[in-house]
Motif scaffolding. Structure first.
Motif, mmCIF file in Angstrom:
data_model
loop_
_atom_site.group_PDB
_atom_site.id
_atom_site.type_symbol
_atom_site.label_atom_id
_atom_site.label_comp_id
_atom_site.label_asym_id
_atom_site.label_seq_id
_atom_site.Cartn_x
_atom_site.Cartn_y
_atom_site.Cartn_z
ATOM 1 N N VAL A 1 -16.682 29.653 -21.666
ATOM 2 C CA VAL A 1 -15.558 30.274 -22.357
ATOM 3 C C VAL A 1 -14.517 30.636 -21.303
ATOM 4 O O VAL A 1 -14.836 31.262 -20.292
ATOM 5 N N VAL A 2 -13.271 30.239 -21.543
ATOM 6 C CA VAL A 2 -12.180 30.528 -20.606
ATOM 7 C C VAL A 2 -11.147 31.382 -21.309
ATOM 8 O O VAL A 2 -10.672 31.030 -22.400
ATOM 9 N N GLY A 3 -10.794 32.500 -20.688
ATOM 10 C CA GLY A 3 -9.807 33.407 -21.269
ATOM 11 C C GLY A 3 -8.426 33.193 -20.693
ATOM 12 O O GLY A 3 -8.147 32.214 -19.989
ATOM 13 N N PHE A 4 -7.539 34.140 -20.999
ATOM 14 C CA PHE A 4 -6.165 34.079 -20.495
ATOM 15 C C PHE A 4 -5.709 35.513 -20.254
ATOM 16 O O PHE A 4 -5.598 36.293 -21.193
ATOM 17 N N ASP A 5 -5.466 35.847 -19.000
ATOM 18 C CA ASP A 5 -4.956 37.137 -18.500
ATOM 19 C C ASP A 5 -5.735 37.620 -17.279
ATOM 20 O O ASP A 5 -5.220 38.404 -16.497
ATOM 21 N N ASN A 6 -6.987 37.165 -17.140
ATOM 22 C CA ASN A 6 -7.838 37.539 -16.007
ATOM 23 C C ASN A 6 -7.890 39.049 -15.813
ATOM 24 O O ASN A 6 -7.579 39.586 -14.747
ATOM 25 N N THR A 7 -8.296 39.735 -16.844
ATOM 26 C CA THR A 7 -8.415 41.186 -16.803
ATOM 27 C C THR A 7 -9.740 41.598 -16.162
ATOM 28 O O THR A 7 -10.674 40.790 -16.041
#
Length: 335
Positions: A274-280
């Motif tokens: 799973v790849v997210g967006f924002d790297n929190t």
């Protein structure tokens, strides 16, 4: 305590007159590049900072940039705007500018707040965030000739060749393109995209990157829709995985990615990519890959559009074809 450097000290080190130093600080466009660079080097070497009160009286400028501060609503991805505001404040300070934060709960309320700031002479420019199709704030600002730049593109027919105003943004399509290519190469060609309902400029842009990467790699995958909530994403992905055991999921945000990861774990697939967006920090703690927006570069781009590369006053770049924007390339962080 050491004496703070003065304008005279800067002039002496740079080998120019006091007036030339003043010109570099207040009207840099009238100074030759070679001379301006010498003065700027002297300012940096001495650590000189203009006296703000005197400067405001002399130039009749507020030396202040206003920026909307989103109301606290919890969640995960808001940390990106927090980093942006912090970076903008820090870099504005390096240019002898202050940042004024204001709040508003709707575009209409923000316009009313901007009207107060404009009529009170409290700001020289503003930075608005969260642009969307038909955004009333941008037209209002253009009509009143208040210098501004948006974090988020105008979302017009052609934001580059025919820009409505100055803007800086993150290339969301490039980010999801990289994420999808990585997912296809690492896990398999069936890569799903979990995004927001259609109509969001930012969300549609990120979806476009996923589609382009699948076309380039010869892959395929479903497009799933969820509201920007962890529980909603978990429910959507949980139901979808029962019918379509995809190889990986690329998400439009970290909130969606965390929901997708929880659903995959509950379905007995904790290792599903799973790849997210924002790297929190939240996805970092879970060990999920994500696209980082680099808000510090966005802040630097906003100030460059408003003040030039090294200027210390607001002197916005014309909203001309091809040069009215800064598009920041994000980076994929894999884990």
């Amino acid at each position: 305590m050491a004496k703070a450097p003065t304008v005279e000290d800067v002039a002496r080190v740079a080998g120019v007159s006091r007036q030339t130093v003043s010109n570099v600080l207040n009207t840099p466009e009238i100074v030759r590049d070679e001379t301006r660079h010498k003065v700027e080097a002297a300012i940096a070497g001495l650590g000189y900072r203009p006296h703000m009160a005197a400067r405001r009286l002399r130039t009749r400028r507020s030396s202040t940039i206003g920026i909307h501060l989103d109301s606290y609503a919890g969640g995960i991805s808001g940390v990106v705007l927090d980093r942006f505001v912090h970076a903008l404040t820090d870099r504005a300070g390096d240019r002898a500018m202050r940042v004024l934060l204001y709040t508003a709960r709707s575009p209409e309320e923000e316009i009313a707040r901007l009207r107060d700031l404009l009529e009170g002479g409290e700001v020289d420019a503003v930075v608005i965030t969260g642009t969307f199709h038909g955004d009333p704030r941008t037209g209002w600002l253009v009509e009143r000739a208040l210098p501004f730049v948006s974090f988020g593109r105008p979302w017009g027919a052609d934001d580059v060749a025919q820009p409505a105003h100055l803007w800086v943004d993150v290339d969301g399509a490039a980010g999801t393109r990289d994420a999808t290519t990585y997912a296809a190469e690492s896990a398999g060609s069936r890569v799903a995209f979990l995004g927001w309902p259609a109509g969001s400029g930012t969300g549609d842009d990120r979806e476009r990157g996923w589609r382009e990467a699948l076309a380039a790699t010869g892959g395929a995958g479903p497009r799933w829709v969820s509201e920007e909530r962890v529980d909603a994403a978990r429910a959507v992905v949980g139901a979808a995985l029962a019918d379509d055991p995809v190889d990986a999921i690329v998400c439009a945000s970290d909130s969606l990615a965390i929901g997708a990861h929880l659903a995959a774990t509950a379905a007995g697939r904790p290792d599903l990519l799973v790849v997210g967006f924002d790297n929190t920090p939240a996805v970092e703690a879970l060990g999920l890959s994500s696209v980082e927006q680099l808000p510090e570069k966005v802040a630097a781009g906003a100030l460059e559009l408003l003040m030039g590369e090294t200027g210390s006053i607001v002197a916005p770049r014309p909203a001309a074809s091809g040069s009215a924007h800064v598009l920041v390339e994000p980076r994929l962080v894999t884990r």
